[in-house]
Design an enzyme around this catalytic site. Sequence first.
Site, PDB file in Angstrom:
ATOM      1  N   LYS A  42       0.835  -1.201   0.000  1.00  0.00           N
ATOM      2  CA  LYS A  42       0.000   0.000   0.000  1.00  0.00           C
ATOM      3  C   LYS A  42       0.866   1.246   0.000  1.00  0.00           C
ATOM      4  O   LYS A  42       2.004   1.226   0.429  1.00  0.00           O
ATOM      5  CB  LYS A  42      -0.897   0.014   1.243  1.00  0.00           C
ATOM      6  CG  LYS A  42      -2.052  -0.960   1.181  1.00  0.00           C
ATOM      7  CD  LYS A  42      -2.989  -0.711   2.338  1.00  0.00           C
ATOM      8  CE  LYS A  42      -4.228  -1.575   2.235  1.00  0.00           C
ATOM      9  NZ  LYS A  42      -5.158  -1.302   3.345  1.00  0.00           N
ATOM     10  N   ARG A  91     -18.024  -2.809   9.927  1.00  0.00           N
ATOM     11  CA  ARG A  91     -18.909  -1.687   9.640  1.00  0.00           C
ATOM     12  C   ARG A  91     -20.194  -2.153   8.981  1.00  0.00           C
ATOM     13  O   ARG A  91     -21.260  -1.640   9.244  1.00  0.00           O
ATOM     14  CB  ARG A  91     -18.222  -0.684   8.705  1.00  0.00           C
ATOM     15  CG  ARG A  91     -17.072   0.034   9.322  1.00  0.00           C
ATOM     16  CD  ARG A  91     -16.361   0.841   8.296  1.00  0.00           C
ATOM     17  NE  ARG A  91     -15.777  -0.076   7.312  1.00  0.00           N
ATOM     18  CZ  ARG A  91     -14.880   0.244   6.402  1.00  0.00           C
ATOM     19  NH1 ARG A  91     -14.474   1.484   6.306  1.00  0.00           N
ATOM     20  NH2 ARG A  91     -14.391  -0.635   5.575  1.00  0.00           N
TER      21      ARG A  91
END
Length: 165
Positions: A42, A91
């Site tokens: 990343k 979530r």
Amino acid sequence: MASIAVCPGSFDPVTYGHLDIIRRGAKVFDQVYVAVLNNSSKKPLFSVEERIGLLKEVVKPFKNVMVESFNGLLIDYARTKKANAILRGLRAVSDFEYEMQITSMNRVLDENIETFFMMTNSQYAFLSSSIVKEVAKYNGNISELVPPIVEEALRQKFHSFLSQQ
């Protein structure tokens, strides 16, 4: 035996959603290690050191929370901390499929370390570090999404980035 949990993530940057899970986890476990993943695949906005610094500031109220970074497999890091749990926030249903795959693999690697999923507070269900960065990049209001120290760090990061262009 003490209950020790590892709460892993990239935390680029830490949000109120992350803090919700850390705060609640600190009530359940004797010790919580917030483990900042150093993922070379990343391109984070903040360095590992910056993320650790921000996290250490915002978790100061939680006396049983430590912040560190790790490379490699999460399960290996958890073993070094003598952790018996991995704490993950969810979530939405879309998070579950990915988390189930990771949890299943971790169980193959070490069946003695359990994974605990905690649903985030509904007010943070939409929140991700990516969304925060996108809004901050265009000078949007993120004051309800991140702690003030993180908001300031984002403003500085994007101001210096825009100044260089």
